[in-house]
Design a protein around this motif. Structure first.
Motif, PDB file in Angstrom:
ATOM      1  N   PHE A  53       0.878  -1.175   0.000  1.00 12.19           N
ATOM      2  CA  PHE A  53       0.000   0.000   0.000  1.00 12.19           C
ATOM      3  C   PHE A  53       0.914   1.223   0.000  1.00 12.19           C
ATOM      4  N   ILE A  54       1.087   1.849  -1.200  1.00 13.86           N
ATOM      5  CA  ILE A  54       2.184   2.812  -1.347  1.00 13.86           C
ATOM      6  C   ILE A  54       1.746   4.256  -1.565  1.00 13.86           C
ATOM      7  N   LYS A  55       0.474   4.492  -1.913  1.00 13.43           N
ATOM      8  CA  LYS A  55       0.061   5.870  -2.197  1.00 13.43           C
ATOM      9  C   LYS A  55      -1.417   6.053  -1.883  1.00 13.43           C
ATOM     10  N   ILE A  56      -1.746   7.283  -1.461  1.00 15.97           N
ATOM     11  CA  ILE A  56      -3.131   7.700  -1.248  1.00 15.97           C
ATOM     12  C   ILE A  56      -3.420   8.877  -2.174  1.00 15.97           C
ATOM     13  N   PHE A  57      -4.616   8.893  -2.738  1.00 17.90           N
ATOM     14  CA  PHE A  57      -5.079  10.037  -3.526  1.00 17.90           C
ATOM     15  C   PHE A  57      -6.337  10.604  -2.877  1.00 17.90           C
ATOM     16  N   GLY A  58      -6.524  11.912  -3.023  1.00 17.35           N
ATOM     17  CA  GLY A  58      -7.738  12.560  -2.545  1.00 17.35           C
ATOM     18  C   GLY A  58      -8.386  13.342  -3.673  1.00 17.35           C
ATOM     19  N   PRO A  59      -9.734  13.459  -3.664  1.00 19.27           N
ATOM     20  CA  PRO A  59     -10.461  14.214  -4.696  1.00 19.27           C
ATOM     21  C   PRO A  59     -10.639  15.667  -4.266  1.00 19.27           C
ATOM     22  N   GLN A  60     -11.540  16.400  -4.914  1.00 17.16           N
ATOM     23  CA  GLN A  60     -11.916  17.732  -4.446  1.00 17.16           C
ATOM     24  C   GLN A  60     -12.316  17.658  -2.971  1.00 17.16           C
ATOM     25  N   HIS A  61     -12.000  18.700  -2.244  1.00 16.16           N
ATOM     26  CA  HIS A  61     -12.232  18.813  -0.799  1.00 16.16           C
ATOM     27  C   HIS A  61     -11.178  18.081   0.011  1.00 16.16           C
ATOM     28  N   GLY A  62     -10.265  17.353  -0.664  1.00 18.04           N
ATOM     29  CA  GLY A  62      -9.142  16.764   0.026  1.00 18.04           C
ATOM     30  C   GLY A  62      -9.393  15.382   0.585  1.00 18.04           C
ATOM     31  N   PHE A  63      -8.313  14.725   0.941  1.00 11.67           N
ATOM     32  CA  PHE A  63      -8.376  13.401   1.568  1.00 11.67           C
ATOM     33  C   PHE A  63      -9.194  13.444   2.856  1.00 11.67           C
ATOM     34  N   SER A  64      -9.087  14.537   3.602  1.00 12.65           N
ATOM     35  CA  SER A  64      -9.801  14.670   4.869  1.00 12.65           C
ATOM     36  C   SER A  64     -11.180  15.302   4.712  1.00 12.65           C
ATOM     37  N   THR A  65     -11.544  15.707   3.485  1.00 10.17           N
ATOM     38  CA  THR A  65     -12.840  16.315   3.187  1.00 10.17           C
ATOM     39  C   THR A  65     -13.071  17.561   4.049  1.00 10.17           C
ATOM     40  N   ASP A  66     -12.049  18.410   4.123  1.00 11.52           N
ATOM     41  CA  ASP A  66     -12.158  19.605   4.959  1.00 11.52           C
ATOM     42  C   ASP A  66     -11.987  20.901   4.178  1.00 11.52           C
ATOM     43  N   ASN A  70     -15.754  25.523  -4.617  1.00  7.83           N
ATOM     44  CA  ASN A  70     -15.190  25.801  -5.933  1.00  7.83           C
ATOM     45  C   ASN A  70     -13.795  26.430  -5.902  1.00  7.83           C
ATOM     46  N   MET A  71     -12.849  25.742  -6.559  1.00  6.88           N
ATOM     47  CA  MET A  71     -11.492  26.233  -6.781  1.00  6.88           C
ATOM     48  C   MET A  71     -10.735  26.501  -5.472  1.00  6.88           C
ATOM     49  N   ILE A  72     -11.080  25.786  -4.408  1.00  6.40           N
ATOM     50  CA  ILE A  72     -10.293  25.781  -3.177  1.00  6.40           C
ATOM     51  C   ILE A  72      -9.422  24.530  -3.234  1.00  6.40           C
ATOM     52  N   VAL A  78       2.550  14.076   3.005  1.00 13.68           N
ATOM     53  CA  VAL A  78       2.872  12.705   3.402  1.00 13.68           C
ATOM     54  C   VAL A  78       2.020  12.370   4.613  1.00 13.68           C
ATOM     55  N   HIS A  79       1.354  11.222   4.575  1.00 12.84           N
ATOM     56  CA  HIS A  79       0.481  10.875   5.688  1.00 12.84           C
ATOM     57  C   HIS A  79       1.319  10.615   6.942  1.00 12.84           C
ATOM     58  N   PRO A  80       0.970  11.229   8.065  1.00 10.13           N
ATOM     59  CA  PRO A  80       1.815  11.131   9.254  1.00 10.13           C
ATOM     60  C   PRO A  80       1.836   9.744   9.897  1.00 10.13           C
ATOM     61  N   TYR A  81       0.814   8.933   9.667  1.00  2.96           N
ATOM     62  CA  TYR A  81       0.794   7.585  10.233  1.00  2.96           C
ATOM     63  C   TYR A  81       1.288   6.545   9.226  1.00  2.96           C
ATOM     64  N   PHE A  82       0.743   6.564   8.032  1.00  2.00           N
ATOM     65  CA  PHE A  82       1.113   5.554   7.043  1.00  2.00           C
ATOM     66  C   PHE A  82       2.472   5.839   6.401  1.00  2.00           C
ATOM     67  N   ASN A  83       2.919   7.086   6.484  1.00  5.96           N
ATOM     68  CA  ASN A  83       4.208   7.507   5.926  1.00  5.96           C
ATOM     69  C   ASN A  83       4.310   7.203   4.428  1.00  5.96           C
ATOM     70  N   ILE A  84       3.224   7.487   3.723  1.00  7.58           N
ATOM     71  CA  ILE A  84       3.205   7.359   2.265  1.00  7.58           C
ATOM     72  C   ILE A  84       2.636   8.655   1.689  1.00  7.58           C
ATOM     73  N   PRO A  85       2.903   8.944   0.408  1.00  8.97           N
ATOM     74  CA  PRO A  85       2.426  10.203  -0.185  1.00  8.97           C
ATOM     75  C   PRO A  85       0.902  10.254  -0.266  1.00  8.97           C
ATOM     76  N   VAL A  86       0.369  11.463  -0.055  1.00  5.39           N
ATOM     77  CA  VAL A  86      -1.048  11.743  -0.285  1.00  5.39           C
ATOM     78  C   VAL A  86      -1.106  12.777  -1.393  1.00  5.39           C
ATOM     79  N   TYR A  87      -1.572  12.373  -2.572  1.00  6.24           N
ATOM     80  CA  TYR A  87      -1.656  13.265  -3.729  1.00  6.24           C
ATOM     81  C   TYR A  87      -3.092  13.751  -3.877  1.00  6.24           C
ATOM     82  N   LEU A  88      -3.258  15.038  -4.058  1.00 14.53           N
ATOM     83  CA  LEU A  88      -4.585  15.622  -4.192  1.00 14.53           C
ATOM     84  C   LEU A  88      -4.876  15.941  -5.659  1.00 14.53           C
ATOM     85  N   LEU A  89      -5.995  15.447  -6.148  1.00 16.43           N
ATOM     86  CA  LEU A  89      -6.379  15.629  -7.551  1.00 16.43           C
ATOM     87  C   LEU A  89      -7.366  16.780  -7.715  1.00 16.43           C
ATOM     88  N   TYR A  90      -7.266  17.738  -6.834  1.00 16.99           N
ATOM     89  CA  TYR A  90      -7.922  19.039  -6.995  1.00 16.99           C
ATOM     90  C   TYR A  90      -6.902  20.036  -6.465  1.00 16.99           C
TER      91      TYR A  90
END
Length: 395
Positions: A53-66, A70-72, A78-90
C-alpha cells in the motif's frame, strides 16, 4: 434494517479476492470511505496489503474532506501515520501525473458520490481512467450506493458545449448510476480508448433504494453535505452557486436553504409565492420562509431572508425542478438585486457559472424569460441516455 455491503466491505471480507491483487496498490478515498464498522478504508488497506500500500489520492475537498467549495485547492503531503504520499487531484492538476502513477499496479477508488452530474468525484475517476489508458495499471472501483436511487432521472442532459469539471459527460443531473456504473458507462460510450477496469460490486443494493434504505451511516462526502437530506436537495439548491444568493454555506444546513439580504421571505411567501407554489405542480416538497446568517462565503455576516426546501416524499419530489422553479421566481421578485455570479467557476474563465452548472444556457434564458413549466419539461429528453444506462447496469 440489514446493511448492504459496499464494494469496500466485499473486498475486506474476501481473502480470495484480496489475493488477486499481487502488486503495489494505491487508494483514492475521502472522509466517507469507511466500511460497515466505520473503519476507514486506509486502515483496512494497510492491514491487507501492508508495504504494498504505497500511495493515497484525494479528490476535491481533500483526503480529509475539509476544504471548502469551488477552486479551493489542497496541497500534496505525506500521511503522518502511514508515511506514504497523499496526492490531491484538486490541486495544480486534476489529472494524475506520471510521477503520481509510478510503481502502481492497482489503483482502487472508494468514493461516495451523490448521484448528481455537478458533483466532481465521478470526473476525477474518469480522468484517472483516461490517464491510465496506455499503462499497465488496473483501476478497481469499490462500488457504493447512489443516494438518490438508481431509477429516477431528472434534469437536462449536458450540452457538451458547456463541458467543465462539473460536467464532462452527456448525462442528466440525476444520472441514476452508481460510481461503478459511471466508470462502465465511460468506458463503453465516452472514452476514446479503454483502460484496465474492474468494479467490485455491492451486495444487497437494489436500484429503488434511497440512502436511508441501505442501513449504512451517512458520513459527509463533502464539507457541506453533512446530512443525507442535503444530498437529496443538492440537485436543485446547487444551482444557486451560479448566483450571488447564498446557498447556505456558512450555516449548519447548506444546500437545503438559500437566501439574500434583499429577500423579505414571510411577506413574499404569504402574498405571492405560496399561491404560485400551489399552481406549480411541484409535489412531495414544502418550502418554508426563514432568516439566517451565513458566517462565511457568499453574503457572509449579512442577515439573509430566504427559504428552506423540505423533502416530504422522496418518490414524488423532484429537487432539480424545485430549484429551477424557485430560481425563476426569485429572479423576477428581486429585480436588480438578483445577479448571476461572474466567472471564473470550476476553472472556466469565460462562461457564466450558472451555464456551467446547468450544462446549457437554455435554463438561464428560461429563468430570465419566465418560461413555463411545460418548457422546462421539454428540456428533459433521456431517450438515448436511457438506452445506454440499461446496457451497463450492474444491479
Amino acid at each position: 434494517m440489514k446493511k448492504i455491503m459496499t464494494g469496500l466491505d466485499v473486498l475486506l471480507k474476501d481473502n480470495a479476492l484480496q489475493s488477486q491483487f499481487k502488486g503495489n496498490v494505491a487508494l483514492l478515498c475521502h472522509n466517507a470511505s469507511v466500511d460497515g464498522n466505520l473503519q476507514h478504508a486506509t486502515l483496512g488497506f494497510k492491514k491487507i496489503f501492508r508495504d504494498r500500500f504505497i500511495k493515497i489520492f484525494g479528490p476535491q475537498h481533500g483526503f480529509s474532506t475539509d476544504a471548502q467549495d469551488n477552486m479551493i485547492e489542497t496541497d500534496h503531503t505525506v500521511h503522518p501515520y502511514f508515511n506514504i504520499p497523499v496526492y490531491l487531484l484538486y490541486s495544480e492538476t486534476r489529472i494524475p501525473t506520471e510521477a503520481m502513477l509510478k510503481d502502481i499496479d492497482h489503483l482502487f477508488i472508494d468514493l461516495q458520490d451523490v448521484g448528481c452530474r455537478m458533483y466532481t468525484y465521478i470526473y476525477t475517476m474518469t480522468l484517472i481512467l483516461d490517464a491510465c489508458v496506455s499503462k499497465d495499471i488496473e483501476i478497481v472501483i469499490l462500488d457504493r450506493p447512489n443516494p438518490l436511487n438508481g431509477v429516477d432521472l431528472e434534469g437536462n442532459v449536458l450540452d457538451m458545449e458547456f463541458e467543465s469539471f462539473i460536467g464532462l459527460h452527456p448525462m442528466p443531473v440525476r444520472h441514476a448510476m452508481t460510481i461503478g456504473e459511471v466508470a462502465l458507462m465511460h468506458q463503453r460510450y465516452w472514452a476514446a480508448s479503454k483502460s484496465k477496469l474492474r468494479v467490485i460490486e455491492m451486495r444487497g443494493w437494489t436500484r429503488q433504494m434511497y440512502y436511508e434504505d441501505t442501513g449504512l451511516p451517512w458520513l459527509l462526502p463533502s464539507p457541506n453535505l453533512s446530512r443525507v437530506e442535503s444530498a437529496f436537495t443538492f440537485p436543485g439548491m446547487v444551482l444557486f452557486e451560479g448566483t450571488t444568493l447564498s446557498e447556505g454555506r456558512g450555516t449548519t444546513q447548506p444546500l437545503e436553504i438559500m437566501g439574500h439580504p434583499k429577500i423579505e421571505p414571510y411577506g413574499y411567501w404569504d402574498t405571492y409565492l405560496s399561491q404560485a407554489f400551489a399552481k406549480s405542480g411541484l409535489q412531495g416538497v414544502a418550502i418554508r420562509p426563514i432568516n439566517f446568517l451565513p458566517t462565511f462565503q457568499k453574503q457572509a455576516d449579512k442577515p439573509c431572508g430566504g427559504f428552506q426546501v423540505h423533502t416530504l416524499d422522496r418518490k414524488t419530489c423532484k429537487p432539480w425542478r424545485v430549484g429551477q422553479w424557485l430560481m425563476q421566481e426569485l429572479h423576477h421578485y428581486m429585480g436588480d438585486h438578483f445577479e448571476w455570479l461572474n466567472p471564473p467557476y470550476e476553472y472556466d474563465y469565460e462562461n457564466w457559472p450558472i451555464d456551467i452548472i446547468n450544462g446549457t444556457d437554455k435554463l438561464r434564458k428560461w429563468v430570465e424569460a419566465k418560461g413555463t413549466m411545460e418548457e422546462l419539461d421539454a428540456m428533459e429528453d433521456y431517450s438515448e441516455y436511457q438506452s445506454n444506462l440499461e446496457s451497463i447496469q450492474l444491479y
